[in-house]
Design a protein around this motif. Structure first.
Motif, PDB file in Angstrom:
ATOM      1  N   LEU A  20      37.843  -7.534  74.390  1.00  0.00           N
ATOM      2  CA  LEU A  20      37.010  -8.178  75.406  1.00  0.00           C
ATOM      3  C   LEU A  20      35.546  -8.096  75.008  1.00  0.00           C
ATOM      4  N   TYR A  21      34.861  -9.214  75.162  1.00  0.00           N
ATOM      5  CA  TYR A  21      33.411  -9.243  75.011  1.00  0.00           C
ATOM      6  C   TYR A  21      32.843  -9.130  76.418  1.00  0.00           C
ATOM      7  N   VAL A  22      31.885  -8.219  76.617  1.00  0.00           N
ATOM      8  CA  VAL A  22      31.331  -7.974  77.954  1.00  0.00           C
ATOM      9  C   VAL A  22      29.819  -8.143  77.912  1.00  0.00           C
ATOM     10  N   ILE A  23      29.309  -8.889  78.889  1.00  0.00           N
ATOM     11  CA  ILE A  23      27.866  -8.989  79.090  1.00  0.00           C
ATOM     12  C   ILE A  23      27.568  -8.287  80.412  1.00  0.00           C
ATOM     13  N   ALA A  24      26.755  -7.230  80.332  1.00  0.00           N
ATOM     14  CA  ALA A  24      26.400  -6.445  81.517  1.00  0.00           C
ATOM     15  C   ALA A  24      24.908  -6.132  81.471  1.00  0.00           C
ATOM     16  N   LYS A  25      24.175  -6.640  82.435  1.00  0.00           N
ATOM     17  CA  LYS A  25      22.728  -6.408  82.519  1.00  0.00           C
ATOM     18  C   LYS A  25      22.011  -6.745  81.214  1.00  0.00           C
ATOM     19  N   ASN A  26      22.247  -7.931  80.700  1.00  0.00           N
ATOM     20  CA  ASN A  26      21.614  -8.406  79.464  1.00  0.00           C
ATOM     21  C   ASN A  26      21.953  -7.572  78.232  1.00  0.00           C
ATOM     22  N   LYS A  27      22.957  -6.723  78.320  1.00  0.00           N
ATOM     23  CA  LYS A  27      23.466  -5.988  77.164  1.00  0.00           C
ATOM     24  C   LYS A  27      24.838  -6.550  76.846  1.00  0.00           C
ATOM     25  N   GLU A  33      39.751  -3.145  68.899  1.00  0.00           N
ATOM     26  CA  GLU A  33      40.362  -2.190  67.976  1.00  0.00           C
ATOM     27  C   GLU A  33      40.177  -0.751  68.435  1.00  0.00           C
ATOM     28  N   GLY A  34      40.148  -0.537  69.747  1.00  0.00           N
ATOM     29  CA  GLY A  34      40.071   0.809  70.302  1.00  0.00           C
ATOM     30  C   GLY A  34      38.672   1.370  70.466  1.00  0.00           C
ATOM     31  N   PHE A  35      37.647   0.571  70.223  1.00  0.00           N
ATOM     32  CA  PHE A  35      36.279   1.067  70.313  1.00  0.00           C
ATOM     33  C   PHE A  35      35.387   0.124  71.115  1.00  0.00           C
ATOM     34  N   VAL A  36      34.302   0.690  71.640  1.00  0.00           N
ATOM     35  CA  VAL A  36      33.250  -0.092  72.293  1.00  0.00           C
ATOM     36  C   VAL A  36      32.129  -0.224  71.276  1.00  0.00           C
ATOM     37  N   LYS A  37      31.828  -1.461  70.903  1.00  0.00           N
ATOM     38  CA  LYS A  37      30.793  -1.730  69.910  1.00  0.00           C
ATOM     39  C   LYS A  37      29.676  -2.532  70.564  1.00  0.00           C
ATOM     40  N   ASN A  38      28.506  -2.474  69.986  1.00  0.00           N
ATOM     41  CA  ASN A  38      27.412  -3.309  70.472  1.00  0.00           C
ATOM     42  C   ASN A  38      27.698  -4.759  70.096  1.00  0.00           C
ATOM     43  N   GLY A  39      27.373  -5.666  71.015  1.00  0.00           N
ATOM     44  CA  GLY A  39      27.526  -7.085  70.765  1.00  0.00           C
ATOM     45  C   GLY A  39      26.210  -7.693  70.312  1.00  0.00           C
ATOM     46  N   PHE A  40      26.060  -8.983  70.546  1.00  0.00           N
ATOM     47  CA  PHE A  40      24.852  -9.701  70.158  1.00  0.00           C
ATOM     48  C   PHE A  40      23.689  -9.339  71.074  1.00  0.00           C
TER      49      PHE A  40
END
Length: 183
Positions: A20-27, A33-40
């Motif tokens: 899942l790609y998540v946009i939350a408060k402009n972040k 693959e089991g991890f939370v990574k920074n997006g664009f």
């Protein structure tokens, strides 16, 4: 629960069954693959060179695919999600833009804006430098000129901002409480 609370509650390691790609408060975050990574970044900088322009369009195209994924497979990282990503790579961008219009995700005016912007992408792919590329918002302008590139860049930034809002609206259809249980 919403996207902001969900991101605040999750740990760094998540189920590999979730993509899942998540946009939350402009972040932007990418759960994969089991991890939370920074997006664009929320704000894209487009420089007056071919690579920068194509890179910015690839980020926009990624969000297109994620909107379609959300609608069809949700946040699943199962085989059906992989199959869908394969199919999405075969669908031309102009067809995806039309799908969004048909689904009511894009309005007619935003559809026109995106179509005109992606004409620049198509021209950029088939050239060596931006000197060969024109942008046609209403009147044809060359990206070789400072004013032409500035107009393109400004319109691109507005479209990127609008696309993020649209994505955030689409992601709010997720049942965040159920998703948190699956983490």
């Amino acid at each position: 629960m919403n996207a902001v609370k969900f991101i605040a509650n999750i740990k760094k390691k998540i189920s590999p069954e979730i993509r899942l790609y998540v946009i939350a408060k402009n972040k932007h975050y990418f759960l994969n693959e089991g991890f939370v990574k920074n997006g664009f970044d929320s704000k894209l900088t487009v420089s007056k060179n071919r690579d920068s322009v194509l890179s910015a369009f690839s980020k926009m195209a990624f969000l297109f695919d994620e909107i379609i994924r959300l609608r069809i497979t949700g946040y699943s990282n199962q085989r059906n999600s992989e199959d869908l990503l394969y199919l999405l790579n075969l669908v031309p961008i102009n067809r995806k833009i039309r799908i969004f219009l048909d689904w009511g995700v894009f309005g007619p005016e935003f559809t026109r804006v995106m179509s005109r912007l992606f004409e620049v992408r198509n021209d950029t792919i088939h050239c060596i430098s931006l000197d060969e590329v024109n942008y046609n918002p209403k009147n044809k302008i060359s990206l070789a000129s400072e004013s032409g590139f500035k107009k393109f860049s400004t319109d691109f930034q507005k479209a990127w901002t609008e696309l993020q809002k649209i994505y955030a609206e689409q992601q709010e259809k997720i049942n965040w409480d159920d998703l948190e249980k699956e983490i």
